[in-house]
Design a protein around this motif. Structure first.
Motif, short mmCIF file in Angstrom:
data_model
loop_
_atom_site.label_atom_id
_atom_site.label_comp_id
_atom_site.label_asym_id
_atom_site.label_seq_id
_atom_site.Cartn_x
_atom_site.Cartn_y
_atom_site.Cartn_z
N ASN A 1 0.84 -1.19 0.00
CA ASN A 1 0.00 0.00 0.00
C ASN A 1 0.88 1.24 0.00
O ASN A 1 2.08 1.16 0.27
CB ASN A 1 -0.90 0.03 1.24
N CYS A 2 0.27 2.40 -0.26
CA CYS A 2 1.01 3.66 -0.15
C CYS A 2 1.46 3.83 1.30
O CYS A 2 0.68 3.62 2.23
CB CYS A 2 0.14 4.83 -0.56
N ALA B 1 4.41 0.37 -8.49
CA ALA B 1 4.58 1.16 -7.28
C ALA B 1 5.74 2.12 -7.47
O ALA B 1 6.83 1.72 -7.86
CB ALA B 1 4.86 0.25 -6.09
N ARG C 1 10.20 3.28 0.49
CA ARG C 1 8.85 3.61 0.94
C ARG C 1 8.00 3.87 -0.30
O ARG C 1 8.40 4.62 -1.19
CB ARG C 1 8.85 4.84 1.85
N VAL C 2 6.81 3.25 -0.34
CA VAL C 2 5.89 3.42 -1.47
C VAL C 2 5.20 4.78 -1.32
O VAL C 2 4.61 5.07 -0.28
CB VAL C 2 4.85 2.29 -1.51
N ILE C 3 5.29 5.60 -2.38
CA ILE C 3 4.63 6.91 -2.33
C ILE C 3 3.42 6.99 -3.26
O ILE C 3 2.57 7.85 -3.08
CB ILE C 3 5.62 8.06 -2.63
N ALA C 4 3.35 6.09 -4.26
CA ALA C 4 2.19 6.08 -5.15
C ALA C 4 2.08 4.71 -5.83
O ALA C 4 3.07 4.04 -6.04
CB ALA C 4 2.32 7.16 -6.22
N ILE C 5 0.83 4.33 -6.14
CA ILE C 5 0.57 3.08 -6.86
C ILE C 5 -0.31 3.41 -8.06
O ILE C 5 -1.37 4.00 -7.90
CB ILE C 5 -0.11 2.04 -5.95
N CYS D 1 8.41 4.20 -5.70
CA CYS D 1 9.05 4.10 -4.39
C CYS D 1 10.16 5.14 -4.28
O CYS D 1 10.74 5.56 -5.29
CB CYS D 1 9.64 2.71 -4.20
N GLU E 1 10.55 2.78 -9.85
CA GLU E 1 9.22 2.24 -10.08
C GLU E 1 9.34 0.76 -10.41
O GLU E 1 10.13 0.38 -11.28
CB GLU E 1 8.54 2.99 -11.23
#
Length: 139
Positions: free
Chosen positions: A53-54, A79, A70-74, A81, A89
């Motif tokens: 998840n974000c 993802a 750390r995931v910042i957007a999907i 990161c 990505e």
């Protein structure tokens, strides 16, 4: 090592004291005694069944588990990161969620099978696994 340094300080001959102190310092650089916390690598645990998840901390399944992003957007199964100033990505299928040392992890029991002794009996056996390491049988 403080005891050795105290004993070296008690040597009266300055030349001998300096030579022994140099050799002890050289030995300390090569040999580590006991627990060495200065070179301790951060520990983390992969959580394979957790969804990405974000805001999740993730690592590449095929890479070093200590290389954490750390995931910042999907977007569309990809993802985006970030790690410090580096952005990357990857496909979500190539990532695994990780928990850093000290973060809480809540283990659970997951039912994977059940056996009926008799159709009209209330006695059932359930086979559970606790985080894929322990098999528990309940009656």
């Amino acid at each position: 090592m403080a005891a050795i340094n105290d004993l070296i300080a008690q040597i009266q001959d300055a030349e001998l004291r300096n030579k022994i102190e140099q050799e002890v310092n050289r030995m300390n650089k090569q040999k580590k005694f006991g627990l060495v916390f200065e070179e301790h690598l951060p520990e983390c645990t992969p959580l394979y069944e957790m969804p990405v998840n974000c805001g999740s901390n993730v690592a590449l399944k095929s890479g070093n588990i200590n290389d954490i992003y750390r995931v910042i957007a999907i977007n569309n199964e990809k993802a985006l990161c970030i790690k410090e100033d580096e952005k990357a990505e990857w496909n979500i299928a190539d990532l695994v969620v990780v928990a850093k040392f000290g973060e809480p992890i809540y283990p659970y029991l997951k039912q994977i099978d059940s056996v009926c002794n008799a159709p009209d009996s209330d006695l059932w056996r359930k086979r559970c696994e606790k985080r894929k390491t322990f098999r528990l049988f309940f009656r």
